[in-house]
Design a protein around this motif. Structure first.
Motif, PDB file in Angstrom:
ATOM      1  N   PHE A  75       1.216  -1.048  -0.110  1.00 10.73           N
ATOM      2  CA  PHE A  75       0.009  -0.437   0.007  1.00 10.73           C
ATOM      3  C   PHE A  75       0.669   1.069   0.105  1.00 10.73           C
ATOM      4  O   PHE A  75       0.938   1.945   0.640  1.00 10.73           O
ATOM      5  CB  PHE A  75      -0.839  -0.397   0.923  1.00 10.73           C
ATOM      6  CG  PHE A  75      -2.142  -0.907   1.047  1.00 10.73           C
ATOM      7  CD1 PHE A  75      -3.248   0.090   0.350  1.00 10.73           C
ATOM      8  CD2 PHE A  75      -1.814  -2.472   1.160  1.00 10.73           C
ATOM      9  CE1 PHE A  75      -4.259  -1.555   0.605  1.00 10.73           C
ATOM     10  CE2 PHE A  75      -3.250  -3.025   1.504  1.00 10.73           C
ATOM     11  CZ  PHE A  75      -3.754  -2.877   0.699  1.00 10.73           C
ATOM     12  N   LEU A  93      -6.399  -3.686  -5.308  1.00  7.07           N
ATOM     13  CA  LEU A  93      -6.997  -3.123  -4.183  1.00  7.07           C
ATOM     14  C   LEU A  93      -8.962  -3.332  -4.137  1.00  7.07           C
ATOM     15  O   LEU A  93      -9.379  -2.701  -2.674  1.00  7.07           O
ATOM     16  CB  LEU A  93      -6.399  -2.056  -4.017  1.00  7.07           C
ATOM     17  CG  LEU A  93      -4.530  -2.840  -3.453  1.00  7.07           C
ATOM     18  CD1 LEU A  93      -3.628  -1.369  -2.948  1.00  7.07           C
ATOM     19  CD2 LEU A  93      -4.780  -3.799  -3.016  1.00  7.07           C
ATOM     20  N   ILE A  97      -9.945  -5.304  -1.556  1.00  6.70           N
ATOM     21  CA  ILE A  97     -10.109  -5.017   0.077  1.00  6.70           C
ATOM     22  C   ILE A  97     -11.527  -4.214  -0.030  1.00  6.70           C
ATOM     23  O   ILE A  97     -11.916  -2.913   0.540  1.00  6.70           O
ATOM     24  CB  ILE A  97      -9.205  -3.261  -0.132  1.00  6.70           C
ATOM     25  CG1 ILE A  97      -7.399  -3.868  -0.355  1.00  6.70           C
ATOM     26  CG2 ILE A  97      -8.378  -2.891   1.762  1.00  6.70           C
ATOM     27  CD1 ILE A  97      -7.074  -5.401   0.780  1.00  6.70           C
ATOM     28  N   ILE A 583      -5.391   0.678  -7.287  1.00  4.86           N
ATOM     29  CA  ILE A 583      -5.437   1.830  -5.879  1.00  4.86           C
ATOM     30  C   ILE A 583      -6.397   2.541  -5.834  1.00  4.86           C
ATOM     31  O   ILE A 583      -6.099   3.432  -6.733  1.00  4.86           O
ATOM     32  CB  ILE A 583      -4.423   1.619  -5.600  1.00  4.86           C
ATOM     33  CG1 ILE A 583      -4.639   1.810  -4.111  1.00  4.86           C
ATOM     34  CG2 ILE A 583      -3.130   2.833  -5.774  1.00  4.86           C
ATOM     35  CD1 ILE A 583      -2.836   2.506  -3.290  1.00  4.86           C
ATOM     36  N   HIS A 587      -7.976   4.122   0.181  1.00  2.00           N
ATOM     37  CA  HIS A 587      -6.966   3.104   0.828  1.00  2.00           C
ATOM     38  C   HIS A 587      -6.088   3.519   1.768  1.00  2.00           C
ATOM     39  O   HIS A 587      -5.284   3.201   2.302  1.00  2.00           O
ATOM     40  CB  HIS A 587      -6.446   2.156  -0.308  1.00  2.00           C
ATOM     41  CG  HIS A 587      -7.094   1.574  -1.137  1.00  2.00           C
ATOM     42  ND1 HIS A 587      -7.428   1.491  -2.020  1.00  2.00           N
ATOM     43  CD2 HIS A 587      -7.974   0.669  -0.694  1.00  2.00           C
ATOM     44  CE1 HIS A 587      -8.299   0.669  -2.999  1.00  2.00           C
ATOM     45  NE2 HIS A 587      -8.707   0.077  -1.732  1.00  2.00           N
ATOM     46  N   TRP A 590      -7.640   1.958   5.472  1.00  2.00           N
ATOM     47  CA  TRP A 590      -7.458   0.548   5.571  1.00  2.00           C
ATOM     48  C   TRP A 590      -9.187   0.062   6.558  1.00  2.00           C
ATOM     49  O   TRP A 590     -10.276   0.723   6.979  1.00  2.00           O
ATOM     50  CB  TRP A 590      -7.237  -0.411   6.454  1.00  2.00           C
ATOM     51  CG  TRP A 590      -5.330  -0.923   6.056  1.00  2.00           C
ATOM     52  CD1 TRP A 590      -5.415  -0.882   4.160  1.00  2.00           C
ATOM     53  CD2 TRP A 590      -4.293  -1.197   6.022  1.00  2.00           C
ATOM     54  NE1 TRP A 590      -3.977  -1.475   4.304  1.00  2.00           N
ATOM     55  CE2 TRP A 590      -3.402  -1.478   5.170  1.00  2.00           C
ATOM     56  CE3 TRP A 590      -4.206  -1.673   7.661  1.00  2.00           C
ATOM     57  CZ2 TRP A 590      -2.176  -1.631   5.481  1.00  2.00           C
ATOM     58  CZ3 TRP A 590      -2.888  -2.142   7.504  1.00  2.00           C
ATOM     59  CH2 TRP A 590      -2.215  -2.234   6.546  1.00  2.00           C
TER      60      TRP A 590
END
Length: 626
Positions: A75, A93, A97, A583, A587, A590
């Motif tokens: 990240f 991501l 995520i 991404i 982000h 989290w």
């Protein structure tokens, strides 16, 4: 079920640890029977043992396959997840995520690990703090040193949690029964409390302690980070200076330790040898995690696998010679035993072109010198079949350096799995990740095949303290002083010194951190902290942009830096599985694991913007209620 496991499960329920699939009985107060502080923490020795458990919580970040540090790194601008033979790792991501996703698995990511173990560490520290008056101590100084160390650990875990997850619940006392009514507390409130604790701890914790224990230098180093996060730049300069200018610490600039007599090496090599890190003569180490084979524990990972994580998968059969033959084998008995020489990697940590190429701007830097830094063309074709081949071209190439691929020979050089330079072809810092066995490669579970072994690891070093003070000077526009601190680090590495202070930006400091702190700094944590400072101060970044806290998850320096420097995310590079690296700005924080919210039935743990559940947030607490 053993007592250790019972305690683990109870804590997971009581202190917000997400334990998917737990039985209801694990949440009952009966689990308290496995933990009785009134009997188990009645001596100073027991308190110190609890401090050691806090240290084990930190150790786990650096060790094991797919170590949590990998998740911190991907990240960021310095790395991506290089495991390309699966579609599950954290590469896209945006898709992978989410609060309900798999968040603690070697083949996915370790976000859930940081939530679980962060709050577990807070709980351990709180147990000491709450019960500090139970034992009889040899002196008030002994008691205060233990209390100050516990304050350090609690502040360490909260510093990480608030820069990984943002606003989180604040726990300041031990729990006597399961708790289900946690509420989120503002990040700034948590950091201010941690600062107050560390301001006390720095007067209580000594420096003359065993390696692996909390030192005054470590307290001031962490205090510097928290001062920066709070925008207290003068305080950050003061706390950093107390480390840099105070005995017994300093940069190691002269050869030392077991490798000092090796004329082919240098002081940077010495600094990162496994048996030199905890030496009394190593003045640079502020805080270490200690790893020995006699500290083996099923509860906390031990034994480094950093070579497995960080070295490219150079040994795979689909890396071919120019004639299309298998070029390399990983046999430890080969004439050129590359496995023993460099480690058998699988390329989980794939350094970006930024971190492996672009930041290395001169040829004098010891950290990128031949033999210290490895490029793929430093390896040799060692497949024994080449040596005995009837093909003259194969025979001629045996034992010779790998040839760089080009657009014309790419498909020929990477076959049986397709074009995959992501996993198989990149440079790495050999001096940092080479953790060789002391058992002559026998009877060592982490050296068969060679992927690391037991080793101590730096958490805080004076080199980082200098870069933190440089950052504080940058925020104050004292660019000449910032440049001097950066040059202290560069000078030790024999890199060309900076000469124009007007060109020093936060990018200059981040570049130097990337060179110096590979697999040491939690890069995501630090980028998020810096993004918060830009948003809070309104100071223009080197990209000309300004940021605000109100739009933090939509427009932030964290994302802009990554998109600028990380070519994989910037260009949405696809893997051989067809997964694109992606991404998003949100982000920067989290997701709060969904299990933590589900267990908290009588309260509200807020979700971060960009993730499902954010719409149900309530106002976070803006003061301490305990």
């Amino acid at each position: 079920m053993n007592t250790r496991k019972q305690l683990s499960i109870f804590f997971m329920a009581a202190a917000l640890v997400a334990a998917g699939g737990c039985k209801k009985s694990y949440l009952d107060a009966d689990q308290l029977s496995s933990y009785a502080p009134e009997t188990s923490l009645g001596t100073a020795t027991a308190m110190k043992a609890m401090l050691n458990q806090c240290g084990l919580q930190i150790r786990g970040e650096y060790f094991g396959d797919s170590a949590p540090m990998l998740t911190e790194s991907i990240f960021s601008d310095v790395a991506v997840e290089g495991t390309t033979d699966k579609s599950t790792p954290a590469q896209d991501l945006i898709t992978r995520i989410t609060p309900d996703a798999e968040l603690n698995n070697n083949d996915y990511n370790k976000i859930g690990y940081y939530w679980d173990e962060g709050f577990r560490g807070v709980r351990y520290a709180n147990t000491i703090i709450t019960n500090i008056d139970r034992p009889k101590y040899a002196s008030e100084a002994e008691k205060n040193a233990i209390l100050g160390s516990a304050y350090f650990y609690r502040a360490y875990f909260y510093y990480r949690l608030v820069h990984q997850f943002g606003d989180v619940p604040l726990l300041l006392k031990d729990l006597s029964e399961p708790k289900k009514d946690f509420y989120t507390t503002k990040r700034e409130v948590i950091l201010q409390k941690m600062k107050e604790d560390l301001d006390l701890a720095k007067t209580w914790v000594p420096d003359n302690v065993n390696k692996g224990e909390v030192t005054k230098g470590a307290v001031n180093h962490l205090l510097t980070k928290i001062n920066l996060a709070l925008g207290k730049f003068d305080d950050a300069i003061a706390s950093a200076t107390s480390v840099i200018s105070g005995s017994p610490y300093g940069l190691m600039t002269q050869r030392f330790g077991s490798t000092a007599g090796d004329v082919t090496k240098n002081v940077v090599w010495d600094l990162h040898r496994m048996d030199n890190k905890a030496l009394a003569t190593n003045r640079e180490a502020l805080f270490l995690v200690i790893d020995r084979d006699n500290l083996a524990s099923g509860f906390t990972p031990f034994g480094s696998q950093v070579m497995r994580n960080c070295v490219p998968a150079w040994h795979f059969a689909n890396l071919k010679t120019p004639t299309g033959k298998q070029g390399i084998v990983d046999a430890v008995t080969a004439e050129f035993p590359l496995t023993r020489m460099y480690g058998r990697g699988i390329g989980r940590y794939r350094g970006t072109p930024y971190s492996t190429k672009y930041i290395w701007t001169d040829n004098t830097d010891l950290r990128h010198a031949k033999g210290m830094w490895m490029d793929m063309t430093d390896l040799v074709y060692n497949n024994p079949a080449l040596k005995t081949s009837t093909d003259a071209a194969d025979k001629a190439i045996y034992g010779k350096p790998l040839q760089e691929y080009s657009s014309s020979n790419l498909n020929q050089r990477f076959t049986n799995g397709g074009f995959d330079t992501i996993r198989h072809w990149f440079g790495w810092p050999h001096y940092k990740v080479f953790i060789n066995s002391t058992n002559q490669y026998a009877n060592d579970p982490y050296w068969t095949p060679p992927r690391g072994t037991n080793t101590d690891w730096y958490v805080f070093r004076v080199a980082e303290t200098l870069l933190l003070r440089a950052e504080a000077y940058y925020w104050k526009n004292d660019l000449g002083l910032a440049m001097a601190d950066i040059n202290a680090v560069r000078g030790r590495a024999q890199a060309q010194l900076l000469t124009d202070a007007s060109k020093v930006t936060i990018g200059t400091i981040l570049d130097e951190r990337a060179r110096e702190l590979y697999w040491e700094e939690p890069r995501k944590t630090e980028l998020t902290r810096i993004a918060y400072i830009f948003a809070a101060t309104g100071k223009p970044a080197y990209n000309g942009k300004t940021y605000t806290l109100a739009a933090f998850s939509d427009n932030n320096f964290f994302y802009d830096r990554i998109i600028e420097k990380n070519d994989f995310y910037k260009n949405e590079v696809p893997t051989v599985q067809g997964v694109k690296y992606r991404i998003a700005p949100y982000h920067v924080l989290w997701p709060i694991p969904a299990d933590a919210q589900r267990f908290n039935t009588n309260g509200r743990i807020n979700q971060n913007k960009g993730y499902s559940g954010y719409e149900n947030n309530v106002a976070p607490l803006d003061k301490i209620t305990e």
